[in-house]
Design a protein around this motif. Structure first.
Motif, PDB file in Angstrom:
ATOM      1  N   THR A   1      -9.156  18.551 -41.549  1.00  0.00           N
ATOM      2  CA  THR A   1     -10.098  18.731 -42.659  1.00  0.00           C
ATOM      3  C   THR A   1      -9.673  19.901 -43.542  1.00  0.00           C
TER       4      THR A   1
ATOM      5  N   ASP B   1      -4.671  10.679 -47.027  1.00  0.00           N
ATOM      6  CA  ASP B   1      -5.258  11.124 -45.774  1.00  0.00           C
ATOM      7  C   ASP B   1      -4.588  10.282 -44.692  1.00  0.00           C
TER       8      ASP B   1
ATOM      9  N   HIS C   1      -4.716   9.280 -39.392  1.00  0.00           N
ATOM     10  CA  HIS C   1      -4.500   8.271 -38.333  1.00  0.00           C
ATOM     11  C   HIS C   1      -3.035   7.854 -38.231  1.00  0.00           C
TER      12      HIS C   1
ATOM     13  N   TYR D   1     -16.275   2.869 -35.778  1.00  0.00           N
ATOM     14  CA  TYR D   1     -15.546   3.531 -36.871  1.00  0.00           C
ATOM     15  C   TYR D   1     -15.139   2.467 -37.884  1.00  0.00           C
TER      16      TYR D   1
HETATM   17  N1  T4K Z   1      -9.543  12.034 -42.108  1.00  0.00           N
HETATM   18  C1  T4K Z   1      -9.725  11.002 -41.266  1.00  0.00           C
HETATM   19  C2  T4K Z   1      -9.408   9.627 -41.742  1.00  0.00           C
HETATM   20  C3  T4K Z   1     -10.169  11.237 -39.961  1.00  0.00           C
HETATM   21  O1  T4K Z   1     -10.364  10.190 -39.115  1.00  0.00           O
HETATM   22  C4  T4K Z   1     -10.424  12.544 -39.548  1.00  0.00           C
HETATM   23  C5  T4K Z   1     -10.910  12.805 -38.226  1.00  0.00           C
HETATM   24  C6  T4K Z   1     -10.194  13.597 -40.459  1.00  0.00           C
HETATM   25  C7  T4K Z   1      -9.745  13.287 -41.742  1.00  0.00           C
HETATM   26  C8  T4K Z   1     -10.406  15.031 -40.117  1.00  0.00           C
HETATM   27  O2  T4K Z   1      -9.462  15.523 -39.200  1.00  0.00           O
HETATM   28  P1  T4K Z   1      -9.892  16.740 -38.202  1.00  0.00           P
HETATM   29  O3  T4K Z   1     -10.484  17.810 -39.068  1.00  0.00           O
HETATM   30  O4  T4K Z   1     -10.865  16.189 -37.181  1.00  0.00           O
HETATM   31  O5  T4K Z   1      -8.575  17.163 -37.606  1.00  0.00           O
HETATM   32  C9  T4K Z   1     -13.864  11.955 -34.181  1.00  0.00           C
HETATM   33  C10 T4K Z   1     -13.069  13.212 -34.468  1.00  0.00           C
HETATM   34  O6  T4K Z   1     -13.839  14.399 -34.318  1.00  0.00           O
HETATM   35  C11 T4K Z   1     -12.396  13.232 -35.787  1.00  0.00           C
HETATM   36  O7  T4K Z   1     -11.295  14.111 -35.649  1.00  0.00           O
HETATM   37  C12 T4K Z   1     -11.860  11.861 -36.174  1.00  0.00           C
HETATM   38  N2  T4K Z   1     -11.317  11.845 -37.502  1.00  0.00           N
HETATM   39  C13 T4K Z   1     -12.952  10.827 -36.078  1.00  0.00           C
HETATM   40  C14 T4K Z   1     -12.473   9.455 -36.443  1.00  0.00           C
HETATM   41  O8  T4K Z   1     -13.412  10.782 -34.741  1.00  0.00           O
HETATM   42  P2  T4K Z   1     -16.330  11.725 -33.369  1.00  0.00           P
HETATM   43  O9  T4K Z   1     -17.566  12.449 -33.779  1.00  0.00           O
HETATM   44  O10 T4K Z   1     -16.382  10.245 -33.261  1.00  0.00           O
HETATM   45  O11 T4K Z   1     -15.728  12.349 -32.024  1.00  0.00           O
HETATM   46  P3  T4K Z   1     -16.349  12.403 -30.575  1.00  0.00           P
HETATM   47  O12 T4K Z   1     -16.467  13.832 -30.183  1.00  0.00           O
HETATM   48  O13 T4K Z   1     -17.574  11.567 -30.488  1.00  0.00           O
HETATM   49  O14 T4K Z   1     -15.190  11.766 -29.691  1.00  0.00           O
HETATM   50  C15 T4K Z   1     -15.044  10.378 -29.474  1.00  0.00           C
HETATM   51  C16 T4K Z   1     -14.801  10.139 -27.995  1.00  0.00           C
HETATM   52  O15 T4K Z   1     -13.555  10.694 -27.617  1.00  0.00           O
HETATM   53  C17 T4K Z   1     -15.834  10.780 -27.086  1.00  0.00           C
HETATM   54  O16 T4K Z   1     -16.852   9.878 -26.833  1.00  0.00           O
HETATM   55  C18 T4K Z   1     -15.051  11.099 -25.835  1.00  0.00           C
HETATM   56  C19 T4K Z   1     -13.611  11.226 -26.297  1.00  0.00           C
HETATM   57  N3  T4K Z   1     -13.179  12.629 -26.328  1.00  0.00           N
HETATM   58  C20 T4K Z   1     -13.486  13.391 -27.415  1.00  0.00           C
HETATM   59  C21 T4K Z   1     -13.100  14.707 -27.482  1.00  0.00           C
HETATM   60  C22 T4K Z   1     -13.439  15.566 -28.663  1.00  0.00           C
HETATM   61  C23 T4K Z   1     -12.510  13.160 -25.265  1.00  0.00           C
HETATM   62  O17 T4K Z   1     -12.257  12.446 -24.265  1.00  0.00           O
HETATM   63  N4  T4K Z   1     -12.089  14.453 -25.320  1.00  0.00           N
HETATM   64  C24 T4K Z   1     -12.359  15.267 -26.371  1.00  0.00           C
HETATM   65  O18 T4K Z   1     -11.953  16.431 -26.389  1.00  0.00           O
HETATM   66  O19 T4K Z   1     -15.234  12.147 -34.438  1.00  0.00           O
END
Ligand code: T4K
Length: 374
Positions: free
Chosen positions: A64, A158, A161, A316
């Motif tokens: 981000t 961006d 991915h 997503y």
């Molecule tokens: N642009 C795009 C197109 C993106 O997809 C993203 C990030 C960004 C920019 C920004 O980049 P960063 O600033 O994040 O580097 C997640 C991520 O937080 C996010 O990085 C990602 N995209 C997005 C698609 O997905 P959430 O809210 O769905 O994450 P969360 O915490 O619910 O994690 C999903 C699952 O992953 C959890 O249910 C369990 C597993 N998990 C997660 C984490 C954090 C683990 O096993 N270990 C972990 O440490 O957003």
């Protein structure tokens, strides 16, 4: 079968053996260089650039901040044409820069920004196009560049991915003015948190490096309103070690994806995305699209049914960015302008995908979907 209490999430980060990381930590403890372009940072930047086949890469604390800084680096203002079908950080980066997002629809096959929709959205205030290589699918980069050249616009990708993805044998990161990567825990390649900007010339990389360090060009010179977006030594050290393994992670993801594909291609009412040969994928996500009218059960019902089996798939990208309060008031955010994105965001479900996902879980997920098939 996973044990009764084992939760299967959409992803699970891959980490190298801890004992291989400890010597890196010892070096940090010895050197007391923790951040600010330390030795691991310099080494990781060079090795990662080589690995990705790019020349001007700057490491960041996360994706981000990389995107926010990329827009600053190019001095983007006014309006930027972008996609509603992405993680909300894409639009937030514009918002944090005081830029007005203009949303246009995605094309139906790969769900990246539709080039045919870009030109009609250009106004005298348009300064750039911000595309997203969603799920690692490259945008229609040649067409986008042509439009940008015709109208004198910048192009930013961006590529959060798209770690390691190539198009016609060349990194997708070589397209556009700037691309950003994310090394978040949920990504193919992780440094806990982390990111990068890839520029196409040295001068721009230099500006980006200043901007991520408060704008300092040297001890007494500040070139502009910079930010603190630096990657630290811990992240960089882990990144170095992860480079040893990432190819293997991608290969494992590929095998799982191929099996999913085989299963889901045969289920009526479920669509998987095509993978044309000119693209080398990283298998970052495995989205399926459920057409309720044909399949008979809705996407949301399947999401809940999987949960009952302790399988936590994710939608997503639902809701679309254009449904969130900061963005839904824009004319371009109205659902009638974005029929493809609206439809796919109601149908999408990203299935669990990570390198060490057990094959029996993939079969179990397939069986659950077959049981509900028409
Ligand atoms: N642009 C795009 C197109 C993106 O997809 C993203 C990030 C960004 C920019 C920004 O980049 P960063 O600033 O994040 O580097 C997640 C991520 O937080 C996010 O990085 C990602 N995209 C997005 C698609 O997905 P959430 O809210 O769905 O994450 P969360 O915490 O619910 O994690 C999903 C699952 O992953 C959890 O249910 C369990 C597993 N998990 C997660 C984490 C954090 C683990 O096993 N270990 C972990 O440490 O957003």
């Amino acid at each position: 079968m996973p044990s009764k209490d084992e939760k299967i999430f959409v992803t699970r980060p891959n980490l190298p053996p801890l004992e291989e990381f400890l010597p890196y930590l010892e070096k940090v403890w010895e050197s007391r260089f923790l951040t600010n372009n330390g030795p691991f940072h310099r080494q990781f930047e060079a090795e990662l650039s080589r690995f990705l086949g790019v020349d001007y890469l700057s490491l960041f604390a996360n994706g981000t901040l990389a995107l926010v800084t990329a827009l600053q680096a190019l001095r983007i203002t006014g309006e930027v044409i972008t996609t509603p079908y992405s993680f909300v950080a894409t639009a937030h980066a514009l918002y944090w820069n005081g830029i007005r997002p203009v949303f246009v629809d995605v094309e139906p096959d790969y769900l990246t920004i539709d080039p045919a929709k870009i030109e009609p959205a250009i106004t005298p205030h348009t300064t750039a196009i911000l595309g997203v290589h969603v799920y690692g699918n490259p945008c229609k980069m040649e067409q986008i560049q042509e439009i940008a050249d015709t109208f004198g616009l910048h192009v930013i990708y961006d590529a959060a991915h798209a770690f390691g993805v190539t198009y016609k044998g060349q990194s997708v990161l070589r397209y556009g003015d700037l691309s950003i990567l994310s090394f978040h825990a949920t990504k193919v390649f992780t440094t806990f948190e982390g990111g990068a900007i890839i520029a196409q010339n040295e001068k721009l990389k230099e500006r980006i490096d200043y901007l991520k360090n408060f704008g300092f060009a040297n001890e007494v010179t500040v070139i502009g309103p910079g930010i603190n977006a630096k990657m630290n030594e811990f992240q960089a050290a882990l990144g170095l070690l992860q480079l040893k393994y990432v190819q293997q992670y991608i290969e494992q993801r590929k095998q799982i994806s191929l099996r999913y594909q085989e299963i889901f291609e045969k289920i009526p009412g479920i669509r998987v995305l095509p993978h044309p040969g000119e693209i080398e994928y990283n298998f970052a996500y495995f989205p399926i699209f459920i057409d309720e009218k044909v399949y008979g059960t809705s996407r949301d019902a399947m999401y809940e049914i999987l949960k009952q089996h302790n399988i936590y798939a994710r939608r997503y990208f639902y809701p679309l960015i254009t449904h969130f309060p900061p963005y839904r008031g824009y004319e371009s955010a109205r659902p009638e302008h974005l029929p493809v994105a609206e439809k796919v965001s109601r149908e999408v479900l990203c299935l669990p995908l990570y390198a060490d996902l057990k094959p029996e879980v993939v079969e179990q997920i397939g069986d659950i979907f077959k049981q509900h098939a028409p």
